[in-house]
Scaffold this motif. Structure first.
Motif, short mmCIF file in Angstrom:
data_model
loop_
_atom_site.label_atom_id
_atom_site.label_comp_id
_atom_site.label_asym_id
_atom_site.label_seq_id
_atom_site.Cartn_x
_atom_site.Cartn_y
_atom_site.Cartn_z
N ARG A 10 1.44 22.90 -26.69
CA ARG A 10 1.09 23.81 -29.01
C ARG A 10 -0.28 23.50 -28.25
NH1 ARG A 10 -2.15 23.09 -31.88
NH2 ARG A 10 -2.76 21.15 -30.73
N ARG A 11 -0.48 25.54 -29.26
CA ARG A 11 -2.10 25.93 -29.25
C ARG A 11 -2.56 26.78 -30.95
NH1 ARG A 11 -6.03 26.52 -24.92
NH2 ARG A 11 -6.85 26.40 -26.96
N ARG A 14 -3.54 31.58 -34.50
CA ARG A 14 -4.51 32.21 -35.73
C ARG A 14 -4.18 33.83 -35.69
NH1 ARG A 14 -7.76 28.62 -33.59
NH2 ARG A 14 -8.32 27.01 -35.05
N HIS A 63 -12.12 28.51 -48.75
CA HIS A 63 -12.20 28.24 -47.91
C HIS A 63 -12.06 28.26 -46.19
CE1 HIS A 63 -10.87 25.47 -44.18
NE2 HIS A 63 -9.23 24.96 -44.60
N HIS A 65 -12.25 28.50 -43.25
CA HIS A 65 -12.21 28.45 -41.99
C HIS A 65 -10.10 28.89 -41.98
CE1 HIS A 65 -15.55 27.51 -39.83
NE2 HIS A 65 -15.79 26.53 -41.09
N MET A 68 -7.75 33.50 -41.67
CA MET A 68 -5.84 34.25 -41.08
C MET A 68 -4.70 34.34 -42.01
SD MET A 68 -6.11 31.26 -41.23
CE MET A 68 -7.86 30.12 -39.58
N VAL A 114 -1.21 27.19 -37.10
CA VAL A 114 -3.19 26.43 -37.35
C VAL A 114 -2.88 25.34 -38.20
CG1 VAL A 114 -4.07 28.43 -38.22
CG2 VAL A 114 -4.89 26.13 -37.19
N TRP A 115 -3.59 23.78 -38.45
CA TRP A 115 -3.72 23.48 -39.29
C TRP A 115 -4.79 24.05 -39.87
CZ3 TRP A 115 -2.75 17.80 -37.47
CH2 TRP A 115 -3.37 16.44 -38.63
N GLY A 117 -7.51 22.13 -42.16
CA GLY A 117 -7.63 21.17 -43.29
C GLY A 117 -8.38 20.83 -44.51
N ARG A 124 -11.82 22.23 -51.42
CA ARG A 124 -10.54 22.51 -50.59
C ARG A 124 -9.52 22.26 -51.39
NH1 ARG A 124 -11.60 22.61 -43.73
NH2 ARG A 124 -13.59 23.54 -44.43
N ARG A 158 -6.38 17.76 -21.79
CA ARG A 158 -7.34 17.28 -22.75
C ARG A 158 -7.68 15.52 -22.03
NH1 ARG A 158 -5.86 19.77 -27.72
NH2 ARG A 158 -7.36 21.78 -27.70
C1 LIG Z 1 -8.21 18.07 -39.52
C2 LIG Z 1 -7.79 19.30 -39.05
C3 LIG Z 1 -8.31 20.18 -39.41
C4 LIG Z 1 -8.85 21.43 -39.12
N1 LIG Z 1 -8.93 23.04 -39.39
C5 LIG Z 1 -8.81 24.02 -39.09
C6 LIG Z 1 -9.40 24.89 -40.17
O1 LIG Z 1 -10.04 24.97 -41.08
N2 LIG Z 1 -8.75 26.43 -39.57
C7 LIG Z 1 -8.85 26.78 -38.40
O2 LIG Z 1 -8.81 27.68 -38.28
N3 LIG Z 1 -8.25 25.88 -37.63
C8 LIG Z 1 -8.19 24.46 -37.45
N4 LIG Z 1 -8.04 23.50 -36.90
C9 LIG Z 1 -7.53 23.66 -36.07
C10 LIG Z 1 -8.25 23.03 -34.74
O3 LIG Z 1 -10.08 23.50 -34.62
C11 LIG Z 1 -7.80 23.03 -33.20
O4 LIG Z 1 -6.55 22.33 -33.47
C12 LIG Z 1 -9.17 22.80 -32.09
O5 LIG Z 1 -10.05 23.67 -32.10
C13 LIG Z 1 -7.56 22.65 -30.73
O6 LIG Z 1 -7.16 23.49 -30.46
P1 LIG Z 1 -5.72 23.39 -30.77
O7 LIG Z 1 -4.58 23.40 -31.71
O8 LIG Z 1 -5.27 25.03 -30.03
O9 LIG Z 1 -5.06 22.85 -29.39
C14 LIG Z 1 -8.41 22.31 -37.72
C15 LIG Z 1 -7.67 20.67 -36.82
C16 LIG Z 1 -7.59 19.70 -37.56
C17 LIG Z 1 -6.23 18.82 -37.06
#
Ligand SMILES: Cc1cc2nc3c(=O)[nH]c(=O)nc-3n(C[C@H](O)[C@H](O)[C@H](O)COP(=O)(O)O)c2cc1C
Length: 169
Positions: A10-11, A14, A63, A65, A68, A114-115, A117, A124, A158
Motif C-alpha cells: 500500500r502507498r 494522490r 487544508h 495538503h 488532490m 490517501v489519508w 489528517g 481543519r 521501512r
Molecule cells: C495521520 C496522517 C496524516 C496524513 N495527512 C496527509 C495529508 O494531509 N496530505 C497528504 O497528502 N498525505 C497525508 N498523509 C499521508 C502520508 O504523507 C503518507 O502516508 C506518508 O508519506 C507515507 O507514504 P505512503 O502512504 O505512500 O506509504 C497522512 C498520513 C497520516 C498517517
C-alpha cells in the motif's frame, strides 16, 4: 492479494483517473472500516461520503495538503460521535484503526487512496465541521481521498532493526 501483501505494498495515491468508484465498493470499504477493533468495542465512528465536486473542491481552502481533492471523485470522512466515546479519548485510536482498515482494503481492490489528517489541527476541524455541517458532538478525524490510480509507487521497505527492543529498551 493476501492481507500481508496488501499491507506491504500500500502507498498513498494522490492522482486518479476519471473512472467512478461503485456504490458496492464504497459499501465494502465501510464494512471493512466498521470491522476495526475499538476500545471496549465502543465503535464510536460515523462516516460521511463526499461525492459532490463543489464540496470536495472547498476542502483545500482550509487544508493545505488536500489539493488532490480537486481531482478526486469521492472521499470519506471518518468521524466520531463523542457521546459514544466511553473510554476517555480512545476514539482517536478507534478512528485510526478504521481509517487504516479502509486504506488497505481500497488498495487490495486495485484502487488508490490517501489519508488526509484532520484531527487535531484546529483549522481543519473547524473547516470540515462547517463545510459538512457536523453536529457539535461529532469530531472529525481523517478524510480519505479515493479513486482509481493514475500514479503508482514501489513497495516501501521501512523495516528497521534499530527500532526493535526485546524485554527492555
Ligand atoms: C495521520 C496522517 C496524516 C496524513 N495527512 C496527509 C495529508 O494531509 N496530505 C497528504 O497528502 N498525505 C497525508 N498523509 C499521508 C502520508 O504523507 C503518507 O502516508 C506518508 O508519506 C507515507 O507514504 P505512503 O502512504 O505512500 O506509504 C497522512 C498520513 C497520516 C498517517
Amino acid at each position: 492479494m493476501d492481507a500481508i501483501e496488501a499491507i506491504l505494498s500500500r502507498r498513498s495515491i494522490r492522482k486518479y483517473n476519471k473512472k467512478q468508484v461503485s456504490d458496492e465498493l464504497i459499501k465494502e470499504f465501510l464494512e471493512v472500516a466498521m470491522s476495526a477493533p475499538s476500545a471496549g468495542n465502543e465503535q464510536p465512528w460515523h462516516f460521511v461520503i463526499i461525492d459532490d465536486p463543489l464540496i470536495l473542491g472547498k476542502v483545500p481552502t482550509f487544508h493545505n495538503h488536500a489539493q488532490m481533492l480537486k481531482d478526486s471523485s469521492i472521499a470519506i470522512l471518518v468521524c466520531s460521535d463523542m457521546n459514544l466515546d466511553h473510554h476517555n479519548g480512545m476514539w482517536i485510536q478507534d478512528c485510526a484503526a478504521a481509517t487504516e482498515n479502509m486504506l488497505i482494503a481500497i488498495h487490495a481492490e486495485g484502487l488508490g487512496a490517501v489519508w488526509l489528517g484532520i484531527y487535531p489541527r484546529e483549522e481543519r476541524i473547524k473547516g470540515i465541521k462547517e463545510l459538512l455541517e457536523l453536529p457539535d458532538h461529532v469530531n472529525p478525524f481523517s478524510l480519505i481521498s479515493i479513486g482509481y490510480p493514475a500514479e503508482q509507487f514501489p513497495k516501501a521497505n521501512r523495516y528497521e532493526e534499530s527500532r526493535i527492543h526485546y524485554n527492555k529498551w
